[in-house]
Design an enzyme around this catalytic site. Structure first.
Site, PDB file in Angstrom:
ATOM      1  N   LYS A   1     -10.863  27.789  18.399  1.00 12.69           N
ATOM      2  CA  LYS A   1     -11.062  28.418  17.089  1.00 12.69           C
ATOM      3  C   LYS A   1     -11.009  27.351  16.017  1.00 12.69           C
ATOM      4  CE  LYS A   1      -8.946  31.820  13.965  1.00 12.69           C
ATOM      5  NZ  LYS A   1      -7.793  32.710  13.734  1.00 12.69           N
TER       6      LYS A   1
ATOM      7  N   LYS B   1      -6.630  25.605  18.273  1.00 14.77           N
ATOM      8  CA  LYS B   1      -6.856  26.198  16.955  1.00 14.77           C
ATOM      9  C   LYS B   1      -6.695  25.097  15.916  1.00 14.77           C
ATOM     10  CE  LYS B   1      -5.148  29.708  13.725  1.00 14.77           C
ATOM     11  NZ  LYS B   1      -4.153  30.795  13.502  1.00 14.77           N
TER      12      LYS B   1
END
Length: 331
Positions: free
Chosen positions: A254, A201
């Site tokens: 992400k 992320k």
């Protein structure tokens, strides 16, 4: 003109069905997970201005909201809590897992209404803390990793007890996967609750509309000391391998589109695991804005991004376009 037989490619994709056969992975309804925002106002349906066609939903409106999607083939959702009353927020995010937490109530209600719908819970503290950071802080404002991991594991256990099928920690603390798996073992739930980690992320500007939707922007500083630097492919590799060692059942990259190289790398590193990617709020908003400006046709571009994710190695895509895709995949 002489052409080598081995140079002839067009015949292999000259028919629509042939073109489908060229896919490494096909886009199916089971490959879609719909992110939804659950607010502390049980009767609410509040439009999110920066995210077209997206709303904050109260638990009493979930049947109205989800029934048509389930009928169209929705297989899974991931829940994010929204606390509109700032007086309920505190430094440790106590509202995350209380019985009156919007996520705890929503998990129970969705499991009751739609027994076959897979329910994932995002686990982070930023929506619930008074400071807006993803963990518990030291007095100097830096993140206390040890106490944060303990709290993340506690919240994960509460969501599992409520009936969640998947725990998906997005807090980016070191060591939280092992702690969560240990908590699930302690609760005798490790055999039926999966952990899909936001392993890679990145600290991204594409999260802006989400923070508007969830009310989770930090009140000071930023999250660059625990979310990955945007140039950090090596760190992403290390984070993925760490989470696999700690027992993750799947991993996530992400955002999606700007990090397709990392997604492809993740698919190689974790070839025996489900690989998820999150087409985040900023990606969603940009695509809508460009389509509204006549830059391209919405459906064609969304489908192109989906093919890109699958081609890079995704087996699961979290996307706010899920309602449209459920319809488009039928046509």
């Amino acid at each position: 003109m002489s052409i080598e037989v081995s140079s002839l490619l067009h015949s292999g994709y000259s028919h629509p069905l042939f073109r489908e056969w060229q896919a490494t992975r096909s886009i199916t309804k089971s490959a879609l997970m719909y992110p939804i925002f659950i607010t502390d106002d049980d009767d609410a349906k509040v439009q999110i201005p920066s995210m077209p066609n997206q709303y904050r939903w109260g638990v009493n409106r979930l049947q109205e909201f989800l029934s048509p999607l389930v009928e169209r083939g929705l297989r899974s959702v991931i829940l994010f809590g929204v606390i509109t009353d700032s007086s309920k927020k505190d430094p440790r995010g106590s509202m995350a897992d209380l019985n009156e937490s919007p996520v705890v109530k929503a998990v129970k209600e969705i499991r009751r209404l739609f027994p076959d719908l897979v329910v994932a819970c995002d686990v982070c503290l930023c929506e619930y803390t008074s400071h807006g950071h993803c963990g518990i802080l030291y007095d100097d404002g830096s993140v206390n990793n040890a106490k944060s991991v303990e709290r993340i594991a506690q919240v994960s256990g509460s969501y599992a007890l409520a009936g969640a099928h998947i725990i998906s920690p997005s807090d980016c603390m070191d060591g939280r996967i092992k702690a969560i798996k240990s908590k699930l073992m302690e609760l005798d739930l490790s055999h039926r609750v999966a952990v899909i980690s936001y392993s890679a992320k990145f600290a991204s500007g594409f999260f802006g509309p989400f923070r508007d939707a969830a009310g989770s922007a930090p009140s000071f500083g930023d999250r660059r000391c625990y979310q990955l630097p945007m140039n950090a492919r090596g760190l992403a590799r290390r984070a993925i391998l760490r989470d696999l060692r700690e027992g993750a059942d799947g991993i996530m990259v992400k955002p999606g589109t700007p990090y397709l190289d990392v997604l492809a790398e993740a698919a190689r590193l974790a070839e025996d695991y489900p690989i998820a990617t999150y087409q985040v709020s900023g990606e969603f908003a940009i695509i809508h804005a460009a389509a509204n400006a006549g830059v391209f046709e919405l459906k064609q571009h969304v489908m192109e991004t989906m093919h890109g994710f699958m081609r890079a190695g995704a087996s699961l895509v979290l996307t706010y376009f899920t309602p449209e895709l459920l319809e488009w995949l039928d046509n």
